[in-house]
Each structure stands twice: as C-alpha cells, then as structure tokens.
Design a protein around this motif. Structure first.
Motif, mmCIF file in Angstrom:
data_model
loop_
_atom_site.group_PDB
_atom_site.id
_atom_site.type_symbol
_atom_site.label_atom_id
_atom_site.label_comp_id
_atom_site.label_asym_id
_atom_site.label_seq_id
_atom_site.Cartn_x
_atom_site.Cartn_y
_atom_site.Cartn_z
ATOM 1 N N PHE B 211 45.525 44.510 39.035
ATOM 2 C CA PHE B 211 44.654 43.420 38.593
ATOM 3 C C PHE B 211 44.965 42.099 39.295
ATOM 4 O O PHE B 211 44.102 41.502 39.934
ATOM 5 C CB PHE B 211 44.751 43.252 37.080
ATOM 6 C CG PHE B 211 43.854 42.167 36.547
ATOM 7 C CD1 PHE B 211 42.480 42.347 36.523
ATOM 8 C CD2 PHE B 211 44.381 40.955 36.110
ATOM 9 C CE1 PHE B 211 41.641 41.343 36.050
ATOM 10 C CE2 PHE B 211 43.547 39.948 35.638
ATOM 11 C CZ PHE B 211 42.173 40.142 35.602
ATOM 12 N N TYR B 212 46.213 41.642 39.179
ATOM 13 C CA TYR B 212 46.584 40.348 39.770
ATOM 14 C C TYR B 212 46.889 40.505 41.257
ATOM 15 O O TYR B 212 47.259 41.598 41.705
ATOM 16 C CB TYR B 212 47.826 39.786 39.068
ATOM 17 C CG TYR B 212 47.574 39.420 37.629
ATOM 18 C CD1 TYR B 212 46.749 38.347 37.305
ATOM 19 C CD2 TYR B 212 48.168 40.137 36.603
ATOM 20 C CE1 TYR B 212 46.517 38.010 35.981
ATOM 21 C CE2 TYR B 212 47.948 39.801 35.277
ATOM 22 C CZ TYR B 212 47.118 38.734 34.968
ATOM 23 O OH TYR B 212 46.887 38.405 33.673
ATOM 24 N N PRO B 213 46.773 39.424 42.024
ATOM 25 C CA PRO B 213 47.134 39.514 43.447
ATOM 26 C C PRO B 213 48.527 40.125 43.669
ATOM 27 O O PRO B 213 48.703 40.934 44.584
ATOM 28 C CB PRO B 213 47.081 38.047 43.901
ATOM 29 C CG PRO B 213 46.015 37.437 43.039
ATOM 30 C CD PRO B 213 46.187 38.107 41.689
ATOM 31 N N LEU B 234 35.098 38.940 43.573
ATOM 32 C CA LEU B 234 35.914 38.079 42.722
ATOM 33 C C LEU B 234 37.398 38.216 43.053
ATOM 34 O O LEU B 234 38.114 37.228 43.236
ATOM 35 C CB LEU B 234 35.659 38.474 41.266
ATOM 36 C CG LEU B 234 36.259 37.576 40.220
ATOM 37 C CD1 LEU B 234 35.343 36.392 39.996
ATOM 38 C CD2 LEU B 234 36.468 38.343 38.930
ATOM 39 N N GLN B 235 37.866 39.457 43.126
ATOM 40 C CA GLN B 235 39.288 39.667 43.381
ATOM 41 C C GLN B 235 39.655 39.414 44.831
ATOM 42 O O GLN B 235 40.762 38.979 45.125
ATOM 43 C CB GLN B 235 39.702 41.057 42.916
ATOM 44 C CG GLN B 235 39.925 41.047 41.407
ATOM 45 C CD GLN B 235 40.085 42.421 40.821
ATOM 46 O OE1 GLN B 235 39.226 43.261 41.000
ATOM 47 N NE2 GLN B 235 41.169 42.641 40.122
ATOM 48 N N ALA B 238 40.165 35.783 45.025
ATOM 49 C CA ALA B 238 41.445 35.435 44.389
ATOM 50 C C ALA B 238 42.610 35.767 45.320
ATOM 51 O O ALA B 238 43.552 34.997 45.448
ATOM 52 C CB ALA B 238 41.588 36.177 43.058
ATOM 53 N N ARG B 241 42.831 33.161 48.010
ATOM 54 C CA ARG B 241 43.357 31.892 47.516
ATOM 55 C C ARG B 241 44.826 31.988 47.149
ATOM 56 O O ARG B 241 45.549 30.999 47.194
ATOM 57 C CB ARG B 241 42.532 31.424 46.320
ATOM 58 C CG ARG B 241 41.167 30.879 46.744
ATOM 59 C CD ARG B 241 40.177 30.896 45.617
ATOM 60 N NE ARG B 241 40.651 30.142 44.479
ATOM 61 C CZ ARG B 241 40.318 30.399 43.219
ATOM 62 N NH1 ARG B 241 39.512 31.395 42.943
ATOM 63 N NH2 ARG B 241 40.787 29.669 42.252
ATOM 64 N N ALA B 242 45.266 33.190 46.753
ATOM 65 C CA ALA B 242 46.679 33.357 46.395
ATOM 66 C C ALA B 242 47.560 33.234 47.636
ATOM 67 O O ALA B 242 48.757 33.021 47.534
ATOM 68 C CB ALA B 242 46.896 34.710 45.723
ATOM 69 N N LEU B 350 28.489 40.247 35.866
ATOM 70 C CA LEU B 350 29.710 39.465 35.676
ATOM 71 C C LEU B 350 30.869 40.443 35.529
ATOM 72 O O LEU B 350 30.778 41.379 34.730
ATOM 73 C CB LEU B 350 29.613 38.627 34.402
ATOM 74 C CG LEU B 350 29.176 37.159 34.533
ATOM 75 C CD1 LEU B 350 29.010 36.536 33.165
ATOM 76 C CD2 LEU B 350 30.153 36.363 35.373
ATOM 77 N N GLY B 351 31.918 40.199 36.282
ATOM 78 C CA GLY B 351 33.098 41.049 36.156
ATOM 79 C C GLY B 351 32.761 42.518 36.332
ATOM 80 O O GLY B 351 33.343 43.375 35.690
ATOM 81 N N ARG B 353 30.227 44.025 35.409
ATOM 82 C CA ARG B 353 29.342 44.539 34.375
ATOM 83 C C ARG B 353 27.962 43.940 34.532
ATOM 84 O O ARG B 353 27.789 42.887 35.110
ATOM 85 C CB ARG B 353 29.909 44.241 32.995
ATOM 86 C CG ARG B 353 30.757 45.408 32.522
ATOM 87 C CD ARG B 353 31.674 45.002 31.418
ATOM 88 N NE ARG B 353 33.019 44.872 31.947
ATOM 89 C CZ ARG B 353 34.010 44.353 31.257
ATOM 90 N NH1 ARG B 353 33.806 43.900 30.060
ATOM 91 N NH2 ARG B 353 35.205 44.298 31.790
ATOM 92 N N ARG B 384 31.141 31.411 41.698
ATOM 93 C CA ARG B 384 32.103 30.559 41.004
ATOM 94 C C ARG B 384 32.773 31.369 39.899
ATOM 95 O O ARG B 384 32.115 31.810 38.959
ATOM 96 C CB ARG B 384 31.375 29.346 40.412
ATOM 97 C CG ARG B 384 32.276 28.312 39.790
ATOM 98 C CD ARG B 384 31.551 26.981 39.635
ATOM 99 N NE ARG B 384 30.297 27.108 38.889
ATOM 100 C CZ ARG B 384 30.196 26.931 37.568
ATOM 101 N NH1 ARG B 384 31.257 26.613 36.867
ATOM 102 N NH2 ARG B 384 29.039 27.054 36.965
ATOM 103 N N PRO B 385 34.101 31.598 40.021
ATOM 104 C CA PRO B 385 34.764 32.468 39.048
ATOM 105 C C PRO B 385 34.657 31.950 37.615
ATOM 106 O O PRO B 385 34.738 32.720 36.680
ATOM 107 C CB PRO B 385 36.220 32.490 39.514
ATOM 108 C CG PRO B 385 36.197 32.031 40.916
ATOM 109 C CD PRO B 385 35.015 31.117 41.050
ATOM 110 N N THR B 386 34.519 30.641 37.440
ATOM 111 C CA THR B 386 34.483 30.126 36.072
ATOM 112 C C THR B 386 33.059 30.073 35.523
ATOM 113 O O THR B 386 32.855 29.630 34.397
ATOM 114 C CB THR B 386 35.091 28.711 36.015
ATOM 115 O OG1 THR B 386 34.395 27.891 36.945
ATOM 116 C CG2 THR B 386 36.555 28.727 36.346
#
Lengths: 98, 450
Positions: B211-213, B234-235, B238, B241-242, B350-351, B353, B384-386
């Motif tokens: 899930f996380y970088p 999305l990932q 991320a 950017r990580a 979104l995500g 889904r 935009r992730p948010t």
C-alpha cells in the motif's frame, strides 16, 4: 486508560503535538474543519473525520516529509495508528527522526 | 499468443514447480496451489455462489480455484457492506462467504480461513481441465442506476485474456515476471493482473503488503527480476512524490483512472522503465493498452476487436467472450486501434471504485427529510488525491451531520461527500434538469475558500 494519581486531569484537549498533527491533517487533506475542533479521541476514519484509504496514502507522504519516517503496512496494525488523532500523534512521537 | 478454441482449459496452466505466488519469506508453487485448492474444495460450504472476501492474494486464489473445481461461482464485490452482501443473497439464494480476516462481519453463511495453510502433499493432486464456458466469477460494480450489476466471467474468457495480456506485456517462459500489485484482487483489474496472470502465464504475484511507498519498495526488493509494478495513477504519483529509490523495474502498468502523459514520463525517467496503461472495464475486462508517455492511441489486445457503437461508444468482441458495449466515448480508428474521447458522464471513479452519480443522487434523495439533492464531482477528481465528492441538499429540517450519518453504510466510504452543503433550492431548469453550468457554478465558490 489509567492515569497516575498526580496527573491533574485526564487528557481531553489537544496536546501540543496533537495540535501540530491536527493542523497537518487539515492542511494536507484540505479538510473543511478547524484543526482545533478535531477531538483527539474520535476516530479519523469512516466515522469521525470520515477519512479513507486515499487519505491514508496522502497522510503517509506528509508524515514522512514532516517527521522523517515512513509508514509501513506491517507496522503493528495501521488501524490502531490511524484510530484517532491521539494514537497517530503518539505513533509520530515514537518514530519521528525530526 | 492466442488460445485455441479448445473446449477445455487447465485450472493451472503452469508446471508443478513453477512459483505462482510469493509472500514475505514464503513461496507457493503451482503444485501447492492445486493441493490447497483440492483440500479447500472439500471444506467449502455447499452453496452455488461463494463471495470471496479474502484480502491475501494467495488465499483469494485458493478460494477461486477451489470454487472452480467444485463448479461453484465466486462473487467479487468491492462493496462489502452487510447491505450489499444481503442484496447478493436475495439475488442468488444459495450463497456463502469466505474471508481470511477475522474482523470481517458477514451476514451470510460464513467460512473463516486462517492464513497459515496446512502443509499438503503438493504434486499429488490432478490439475483438471475446466470447460471454457464454466462460469467461475461474477464481478460486481455499480450500474447506471446505482444498483449492483454483475459481469459474468467464464474460465475460457479469463484464460484467453490472460494469454493476450501476457503476450502484450512480453511475459516470457524463460524469465517469469515478478508482479507486485497494489490493486485489490476483487477489483477486475487486480483480479486479472495479480490473480489470473500467474495461473495462465509465466508470472508470480506478490502477496505481501503493497500500500505505502515503503511497502512497494520492500516488495520489489524481495522479488527477482524482471519486476512488474501493477498500480494506479494515485499510487504512482505518491511513489514519485515519496522520492524513493526502487530496484530495477522492467515495467509499470497502470489502470483504474486516466494517467497523464507527464506523470508517465516522469516515472519512466525516474526508474528507467516503461509505463504502460491498460484500458478496461469491469464488464469487458482489460481490452487494450498504450505506452502513455508516447502514445495517444490505444491498441487492443490480440483477438480483441472494436466497432463503433451507439452514442459514441463501441462494441467489443473478444475470444470466448460475449460481445460487450463500451460506455466511454471513443473514436474507433480501426478494429484494433482507438482513441478515448471522453468518459461516460455519469460515472465517477475514486480509489479504484466506481459509482454512478445518478445512483448516488437516488440514495441521497431517498433519505428522510431530504427534499432534493445532488452529488457533484470536482473537475480534477482524477488528479488531486484530496478531491472528493460534495453533496448539495435541500433539507430544511436536517443537519449536514445527520445526512452524512444516513449516507454512511449506504454508499461506499470513498464516495461519501467530504462536504454536505445545505441550500434553499437546486438550480433546476424548466424541465427539472440540472444544467452542467449551474452545477459548476455551485462548486466554484469552493475554489476561493481554500
């Protein structure tokens, strides 16, 4: 939760690091709430602030930038870290490198 | 590599010793999979439909294989709310659910599977050939009216498409690819790339965290080359950017939302790799790909053909599959090449889904005290992730919090409105429609606030 007898009060209001993390949450996730209004014990996900997994990813990036450590899926249970502002701040306190 | 029109396809088209899944500190071979599938087939409840709620890819696959052996059909749904599971029970009658997470609360007859599989005697069990028309899975998504719609998948169609994907992405028997997927297995894209590919093509799929970088980096570091990262825009953003170092990547594959060429190019340069995008839909599966940094056009998979359809859509034909309609607006350049003109207006993603705005609106206006209401998606929802949906409601007697509480549990959490704005009336025109410009104008004041 138990408190030492000489603690004046249980922790209810936001503690200093919690205030900082609350501001980070609102800023990074562009939440439509005041940072001060986030109740430290309330859930961040689903109920409460209503965050979701996309927010978790965003938050992980911001935490790594601000506090110098990475969130991992096998860290204890992520559910516990993100349970509330208080638990998130505690996790940051323990793992931060800056 | 096209599949012959055979009437039978093996359950696992790999050699017994081939590694098909890899978990932290553990590997699973094709023989392990067959052994576990035969064992599980005897313990599954006697139901014609099995909701596969397993998160772990190995566990998920053993349940899929066991149900295929038994002639049962797996139901795959992203919405795992009790309401959705009960709706599936109403529709199918003979149904049970299986999960590997003890926290899963299912209202159905339920089997919990421990992750620690008992050691079988691999290699002893037969690898049966399944009829190509065996209905092995029904994958659910929100239909245009909001109710779940199931897409029926036969073993032949899934096997043929896996072979086409393997050919497209150059998966070679001499150098099996290590797939690290970040997409859930019950999502059609994740199902095809991280569950089915290892069964039908020279590939091994990662079962650990992704899930996380930092998870993705650790996963890639623990699998052999050639490495293939199967992810979402999305990932991927991320990860960029990580700003982390990754082991050499043969390719990155993205789907679920449009990927912009700039992000694709940045990823190609950062990790000296190729970024491919898959075009697909739950109803049709993966049907085409392109290298996003350089190609505007989509090239269909081998054997997949397109013809112009109604309302700017297209009709898609593929080996061993029923012809299907594509609801996105496309320009068909030739039967194997097309250009995407626009996404269907009503659908928001979104995500990973998908939901229908009109379906969400129906749920919103069905809430007690809500006289009128509409969900709006910001223009930059994909980038935009948010970004999240907003809801505008006419509900004089109810607070925004109460409405949000009523929505919770009825719609997928990612589609819950980040803001519920109470207004006196919606800007409906004389025939009761909400003109696009009027809706945009409602969203506009927001931009000034932030």
């Amino acid at each position: 939760m138990t408190y030492k007898p000489n603690d004046p009060e249980p922790l209810t209001g936001q503690q200093p690091l919690e205030q900082e993390v609350a501001r980070l949450l609102v800023e990074v996730l562009q939440l439509d709430v005041d940072a001060e209004s986030i109740v430290p014990e309330e859930p961040l996900f689903n109920k409460g602030l209503g965050l979701d997994s996309i927010d978790a990813l965003e938050l992980a990036l911001a935490i790594s930038r601000s506090y110098g450590f990475e969130l991992k899926s096998d860290d204890e249970r992520n559910g516990q870290i993100f349970a509330s502002l208080r638990s998130l701040a505690r996790h940051i306190e323990i793992h931060r490198t800056r | 590599m096209t599949l012959p029109q055979a009437a039978l396809v093996p359950l696992v088209a790999r050699a017994p010793a081939d590694v098909v899944f890899r978990a932290p500190g553990r590997i699973f071979t094709a023989a392990d999979l067959l052994s576990e599938a035969h064992r599980l087939a005897q313990t599954l409840p006697d139901a014609s439909h099995v909701v596969n709620l397993c998160h772990d890819r190995w566990r998920f696959t053993t349940v899929l294989a066991a149900t295929a052996l038994r002639g049962q059909t797996c139901l795959l749904t992203s919405d795992v709310s009790p309401e959705q599971l009960r709706a599936l029970a109403d529709r199918f009658g003979s149904i049970c659910s299986v999960a590997d997470d003890p926290a899963v609360a299912s209202p159905l007859r339920h089997l919990h599977l421990d992750l620690a599989a008992p050691g079988g005697r691999p290699g002893a069990e037969p690898n049966p050939e399944l009829p190509t028309d065996r209905l092995v899975a029904i994958v659910f998504t929100s239909g245009s009216t909001g109710e779940p719609v199931g897409s029926r998948k036969t073993w032949g169609e899934l096997a043929a498409r896996s072979a086409a994907a393997a050919s497209r992405f150059g998966l070679l028997p001499g150098a099996p690819a290590s797939i690290v997927g970040t997409v859930p297995p019950r999502h059609m894209y994740g199902f095809e790339t991280t569950i089915l590919l290892p069964l039908h093509a020279p590939a091994c799929s990662w079962c650990g965290p992704s899930f996380y970088p930092s998870d993705i980096r650790a996963a890639l570091a623990s699998v052999p080359a050639p490495r293939v990262l199967v992810t979402t825009p999305l990932q991927l953003r991320a990860l960029l950017r990580a700003d982390i170092h990754l082991p050499p990547l043969a390719q990155i594959i993205s789907a679920t939302a449009p990927l912009d060429a700039a992000t694709a190019l940045a990823a190609e340069r950062r990790w000296e790799t190729q970024v491919w995008e898959i075009f697909g839909a739950t109803e049709l599966g993966s049907i085409a790909s392109r290298r996003t940094a350089t190609d505007a056009d989509w090239i269909t998979y081998d054997g997949v053909r397109m013809a112009p359809g109604d309302a700017g859509g297209a009709v898609v034909t593929a080996p061993l599959a029923e012809p299907g309609a594509l609801s996105d607006v496309v320009e068909v350049l030739d039967p194997a090449r097309f250009r995407l003109v626009g996404r269907a207006d009503d659908v928001v993603k979104l995500g990973g889904r998908r939901a229908s705005l009109s379906g969400l609106n129906r749920i919103l206006t069905g809430i007690a005290g809500v006289a009128d209401g509409v969900f709006l998606a910001p223009e930059d929802l994909d980038e935009r992730p948010t970004a999240r949906l907003q809801a505008f409601v006419v509900a004089p007697e109810r607070s925004a919090e109460e409405i949000l509480a009523d929505l919770r549990g009825r719609i997928d959490a990612v589609f819950l409105p980040r803001r519920v704005v109470r207004i006196d009336a919606l800007p409906r025109n004389e025939i009761g429609k909400l003109p696009r410009q009027a809706l945009r104008a409602m969203l506009a004041p927001d931009a000034d606030e932030t």
